[in-house]
Design a protein around this motif. Structure first.
Motif, PDB file in Angstrom:
ATOM      1  N   TYR A 137       0.831  -1.206   0.000  1.00  0.00           N
ATOM      2  CA  TYR A 137       0.000   0.000   0.000  1.00  0.00           C
ATOM      3  C   TYR A 137       0.866   1.258   0.000  1.00  0.00           C
ATOM      4  O   TYR A 137       0.622   2.195  -0.788  1.00  0.00           O
ATOM      5  CB  TYR A 137      -0.925  -0.008   1.212  1.00  0.00           C
ATOM      6  CG  TYR A 137      -1.785   1.238   1.329  1.00  0.00           C
ATOM      7  CD1 TYR A 137      -2.945   1.376   0.570  1.00  0.00           C
ATOM      8  CD2 TYR A 137      -1.421   2.284   2.166  1.00  0.00           C
ATOM      9  CE1 TYR A 137      -3.723   2.513   0.658  1.00  0.00           C
ATOM     10  CE2 TYR A 137      -2.193   3.427   2.258  1.00  0.00           C
ATOM     11  CZ  TYR A 137      -3.344   3.536   1.509  1.00  0.00           C
ATOM     12  OH  TYR A 137      -4.101   4.678   1.596  1.00  0.00           O
ATOM     13  N   LEU A 141       1.333   3.948  -3.140  1.00  0.00           N
ATOM     14  CA  LEU A 141       0.958   5.335  -2.894  1.00  0.00           C
ATOM     15  C   LEU A 141       2.085   6.275  -3.316  1.00  0.00           C
ATOM     16  O   LEU A 141       1.843   7.358  -3.870  1.00  0.00           O
ATOM     17  CB  LEU A 141       0.629   5.535  -1.412  1.00  0.00           C
ATOM     18  CG  LEU A 141      -0.167   6.794  -1.050  1.00  0.00           C
ATOM     19  CD1 LEU A 141      -1.530   6.793  -1.737  1.00  0.00           C
ATOM     20  CD2 LEU A 141      -0.340   6.890   0.464  1.00  0.00           C
ATOM     21  N   TYR A 336      -7.586   7.061  -1.794  1.00  0.00           N
ATOM     22  CA  TYR A 336      -6.770   5.977  -1.256  1.00  0.00           C
ATOM     23  C   TYR A 336      -6.913   5.830   0.252  1.00  0.00           C
ATOM     24  O   TYR A 336      -6.560   4.781   0.800  1.00  0.00           O
ATOM     25  CB  TYR A 336      -5.312   6.154  -1.689  1.00  0.00           C
ATOM     26  CG  TYR A 336      -5.106   5.565  -3.061  1.00  0.00           C
ATOM     27  CD1 TYR A 336      -4.679   4.261  -3.221  1.00  0.00           C
ATOM     28  CD2 TYR A 336      -5.398   6.284  -4.206  1.00  0.00           C
ATOM     29  CE1 TYR A 336      -4.532   3.689  -4.466  1.00  0.00           C
ATOM     30  CE2 TYR A 336      -5.254   5.737  -5.465  1.00  0.00           C
ATOM     31  CZ  TYR A 336      -4.817   4.435  -5.589  1.00  0.00           C
ATOM     32  OH  TYR A 336      -4.686   3.867  -6.826  1.00  0.00           O
TER      33      TYR A 336
END
Length: 518
Positions: A137, A141, A336
């Motif tokens: 993650y 990002l 997100y």
């Protein structure tokens, strides 16, 4: 003493400050600058031309300097436009904003791939499962931020598509070779997988709602695929990426709701008596290694959507004072945040509820298989219906790059925009090609590990290389080392995950495992 008349100066008309001119598009839309935007307080080369500085100067000279200020600001950020962009569905409308960016990114980032995350945890266990998901993650990002910043990395040029940015970084020919296959698969392959998932979910929804009163001749699975494809084709007639913002909002809302419902319903029920949280054991170390690689590929496949980031940003106006990366990054951060709120609970809650008994189809199939008689038919039917709505919405945003490619080929050959009939024909053609591929390869949506490995460079590797090759940080600096290391790690993981995915296919067979109602 005789007074001399004041000399009149003819002021030069101020150059418009909108770097993207207002163009009438084939669908009748325009791309004006957003009204009501606040001016930036950041210093610019013309900041010295302020009202305080101009106050002692006469009116004619003030006009000249103010006009010069507008001209300099425009020259400082003049985007060279390709007239063909005004005819293509991704770039024909440039009135997007941060809200649209949030809707599109959330719709593209959450989908059926989140439902198979607990399958990866069954092979990785608690510690490695949570750690790999958190690292992936944060990594994606960071690469998302890179893509947003590189959209206008070269003054006067907007990279509106992923392949265009790859060509700028790696060269015309190499960029196409590296980026075309994974981005085409992420568009066309995901659309095909969505037809499979959507059609099968519609079938289960009908059987749940109908119950024992179903007719003796229900639709077959292939016929449900055809029904879902027809709905996708009808919705795909919306002309451009901005026009599907409402669908993306529906997709985002349904994704959040059904992701929450799936894990809440799972953890609220009694766990199976034979549940275990130990990673699945294998007879040999090689089998265990390849299974772990396949599971990590499933984790990587959960973070898709980077192939449409530049396309989403291309729908926004951009000026010297108001660059497109500001609203894009603002919307992406919100999207997100919600993506994390969907993925982590589904992965952790699903593994807690089913452990290593998790079927290969994911948490939705586990919920139906273990608790179809414990949960009310209304809740189950609502969950499946929300999945169908999300698949319909996701199909539109992932198909848009394919529609754009079809129309780009047509307009480059004919030097004119697509008519409504040509545009509709392309979309009907794409929909039914995806349908026939899905019928011929019904196991496509079960290849999450392999596909995660093959498409991993688009999300985790290529953006790091692009940053070094376009931004050119100081050689041997931390930024230089950091991006090179991340990029090559991404390539290495891509190879390992792909090998693990192939091994899993060979040993487990090619089949979709859906629970059938009793």
């Amino acid at each position: 003493m005789e007074e001399r008349p004041e000399t009149e100066l003819i002021s030069i008309p101020a150059t418009p400050r909108e770097s993207t001119p207002e163009i009438q598009t084939p669908s009748g839309q325009r791309s004006p600058r957003l009204a009501g935007q606040k001016s930036s307080t950041a210093w610019t080369p013309t900041s010295f031309i302020s009202p305080r500085f101009l106050s002692p100067i006469g009116t004619p000279m003030k006009r000249v300097l103010v006009n010069m200020k507008g001209y300099l600001e425009e020259v400082g950020h003049l985007t060279k436009l390709n007239p063909q962009d005004a005819w293509l569905p991704i770039t024909e409308s440039r009135n997007g904003n941060a809200h649209y960016a949030a809707f599109h990114n959330l719709n593209a980032g959450v989908g059926f791939q989140a439902l198979v995350l607990p399958v990866a945890f069954a092979f990785l266990g608690w510690s490695w499962g949570i750690l790999s998901l958190a690292i992936a993650y944060c990594w994606q990002l960071y690469t998302l931020w890179i893509l947003v910043q590189l959209h206008e990395a070269v003054p006067g040029k907007r990279y509106n598509r992923y392949v265009e940015l790859a060509q700028a970084a790696f060269g015309e020919r190499l960029g196409v070779w590296l980026a075309l296959f994974p981005t085409v698969y992420l568009s066309a392959g995901t659309a095909t997988a969505l037809i499979l998932i959507g059609g099968e979910t519609m079938k289960l929804f009908f059987q749940i709602v109908c119950g024992p009163h179903c007719s003796s001749n229900p639709l077959t699975t292939v016929e449900w695929y055809l029904v879902f494809t027809s709905l996708c084709i009808v919705l795909s007639q919306l002309p451009n990426l901005n026009s599907i913002a409402g669908l993306s909002l529906v997709g985002a809302i349904t994704a959040i709701i059904y992701s929450t419902m799936v894990w809440v319903l799972s953890v609220s029920q009694q766990r199976p008596p034979t549940i275990s949280y130990e990673p699945i054991s294998f007879p040999s170390s090689a089998a265990a290694f390849f299974s772990v690689m396949n599971a990590l590929g499933v984790v990587a496949f959960a973070f898709r959507g980077h192939n449409v980031v530049l396309e989403i940003q291309a729908t926004m106006p951009s000026t010297f004072k108001h660059p497109a990366h500001v609203p894009m990054w603002r919307g992406a951060k919100v999207a997100y945040f919600f993506i994390a709120m969907c993925l982590f609970p589904v992965a952790i809650g699903g593994f807690w509820a089913y452990g290593n008994l998790m079927p290969s189809g994911g948490i939705l199939n586990a919920l139906y298989g273990f608790h179809s008689h414990d949960i009310s038919r209304g809740l189950l039917a609502l969950t499946f219906l929300l999945v169908v709505f999300n698949c319909l919405s996701s199909f539109q945003i992932y198909s848009m790059p394919a529609f754009d490619s079809f129309e780009a080929g047509y307009t480059s050959r004919t030097n004119r925009p697509c008519s409504i009939w040509v545009r509709s024909g392309f979309r009907v053609f794409f929909g039914f090609v995806s349908f026939f591929i899905g019928v011929a390869l019904p196991f496509l949506s079960s290849l999450a590990g392999l596909l995660g490995g093959l498409t991993l460079p688009v999300t985790f590797a290529y953006p790091c290389f692009m940053w070094v090759l376009i931004k050119r940080p100081a050689k041997y600096s931390f930024n230089w080392y950091f991006n090179w290391i991340l990029g090559w790690l991404g390539i290495a993981f891509s190879l390992a995950f792909s090998i693990g995915g192939v091994w899993s296919i060979v040993n487990n067979g090619l089949k979709l495992k859906f629970f059938k109602p009793s």
